[in-house]
Design a protein around this motif. Structure first.
Motif, PDB file in Angstrom:
ATOM      1  N   UNK A  12       5.199  -5.155   5.687  1.00 21.03           N
ATOM      2  CA  UNK A  12       5.901  -4.757   6.894  1.00 21.03           C
ATOM      3  C   UNK A  12       7.408  -4.927   6.698  1.00 21.03           C
ATOM      4  N   UNK A  13       8.155  -3.852   6.902  1.00 20.10           N
ATOM      5  CA  UNK A  13       9.614  -3.937   6.798  1.00 20.10           C
ATOM      6  C   UNK A  13      10.185  -4.836   7.888  1.00 20.10           C
ATOM      7  N   UNK A  14       9.627  -4.782   9.072  1.00 21.08           N
ATOM      8  CA  UNK A  14      10.119  -5.624  10.165  1.00 21.08           C
ATOM      9  C   UNK A  14       9.891  -7.102   9.842  1.00 21.08           C
ATOM     10  N   UNK A  57       1.612  -7.555  -0.776  1.00 20.29           N
ATOM     11  CA  UNK A  57       0.716  -8.330   0.070  1.00 20.29           C
ATOM     12  C   UNK A  57      -0.526  -8.743  -0.722  1.00 20.29           C
ATOM     13  N   UNK A  58      -1.011  -9.930  -0.459  1.00 17.15           N
ATOM     14  CA  UNK A  58      -2.202 -10.411  -1.161  1.00 17.15           C
ATOM     15  C   UNK A  58      -3.424  -9.644  -0.693  1.00 17.15           C
ATOM     16  N   UNK A  59      -3.529  -9.431   0.615  1.00 18.36           N
ATOM     17  CA  UNK A  59      -4.651  -8.682   1.169  1.00 18.36           C
ATOM     18  C   UNK A  59      -4.275  -7.205   1.164  1.00 18.36           C
ATOM     19  N   UNK A 107      -0.472  -8.740  10.842  1.00 17.25           N
ATOM     20  CA  UNK A 107      -0.381  -7.277  10.743  1.00 17.25           C
ATOM     21  C   UNK A 107       0.544  -6.779  11.839  1.00 17.25           C
ATOM     22  N   UNK A 108       1.568  -6.062  11.449  1.00 12.68           N
ATOM     23  CA  UNK A 108       2.481  -5.406  12.386  1.00 12.68           C
ATOM     24  C   UNK A 108       2.190  -3.907  12.348  1.00 12.68           C
ATOM     25  N   UNK A 112       0.535  -0.602   8.607  1.00 14.70           N
ATOM     26  CA  UNK A 112      -0.455   0.455   8.400  1.00 14.70           C
ATOM     27  C   UNK A 112       0.271   1.783   8.263  1.00 14.70           C
ATOM     28  N   UNK A 113      -0.448   2.778   7.808  1.00 13.61           N
ATOM     29  CA  UNK A 113       0.199   4.050   7.502  1.00 13.61           C
ATOM     30  C   UNK A 113       0.637   4.830   8.741  1.00 13.61           C
TER      31      UNK A 113
END
Length: 130
Positions: A12-14, A57-59, A107-108, A112-113
Motif C-alpha cells: 500500500x502506497x498510503x 509484502x510477506x502475504x 489491508x488498505x 488490492x488492484x
C-alpha cells in the motif's frame, strides 16, 4: 457468498507514506533524547528495518474456499481463522489470526488492484464474521 474467492495483495502506497512519517517523527524525537552517535545508530537501525518491510509484502494472496480462509505466504497456503480484535473499517482492514502481534494482516484499499476487489473482500469478511 461464492464457494471460493481469492485476492492478490500488493504494498500500500498510503501505508508506506504513513510509515515514513512515523519514522521521521521518531527520529526527530530521538534527536533530543540521545547523544549524536547513539542517534546515528538508532537512525540506521530504524531505516534498515523500514527498508526491509517496504521490499515486498510477506502475504501475497488472501482467499477462502469451501473449508476456510487462507493466506498464501512464501509459496505456502496457511489456513487461518480470524480472531476477535480484527478491525474492519472503510479505509483499513486489520485481520488477526493469532496471538502474536506480527501475525496480522493490514489491508488498505490500494493494497488490492481495484476498489471493487476491496468492496468484495469487505463484503466476504462481513458475511463470514457476522
Amino acid at each position: 457468498m461464492p464457494a471460493t474467492a481469492e485476492w492478490v495483495l500488493q504494498s500500500s502506497r498510503r501505508q508506506r507514506w504513513l510509515d515514513g512519517v512515523f519514522l521521521l517523527f521518531s527520529l526527530l524525537i530521538l534527536v533530543w533524547l540521545l547523544p549524536f552517535l547513539w542517534w546515528l545508530c538508532a537512525a540506521f537501525f530504524l531505516l534498515v528495518l523500514t527498508a526491509r518491510g517496504w521490499r515486498k509484502p510477506v502475504v501475497r494472496k488472501l482467499g477462502y474456499d469451501s473449508r476456510s480462509w487462507w493466506l498464501e505466504s512464501r509459496g505456502r497456503r496457511l489456513p487461518v481463522r480470524w480472531r476477535s480484535g480484527s478491525v474492519r473499517r472503510a479505509d483499513v482492514l486489520i485481520l488477526e489470526w493469532s496471538f502474536w502481534p506480527w501475525q496480522r494482516l493490514m489491508i488498505r484499499p490500494d493494497s488490492l488492484s481495484s476498489a471493487e476487489d476491496y468492496r468484495r473482500l469487505t463484503a466476504a469478511l462481513y458475511n463470514d464474521l457476522h
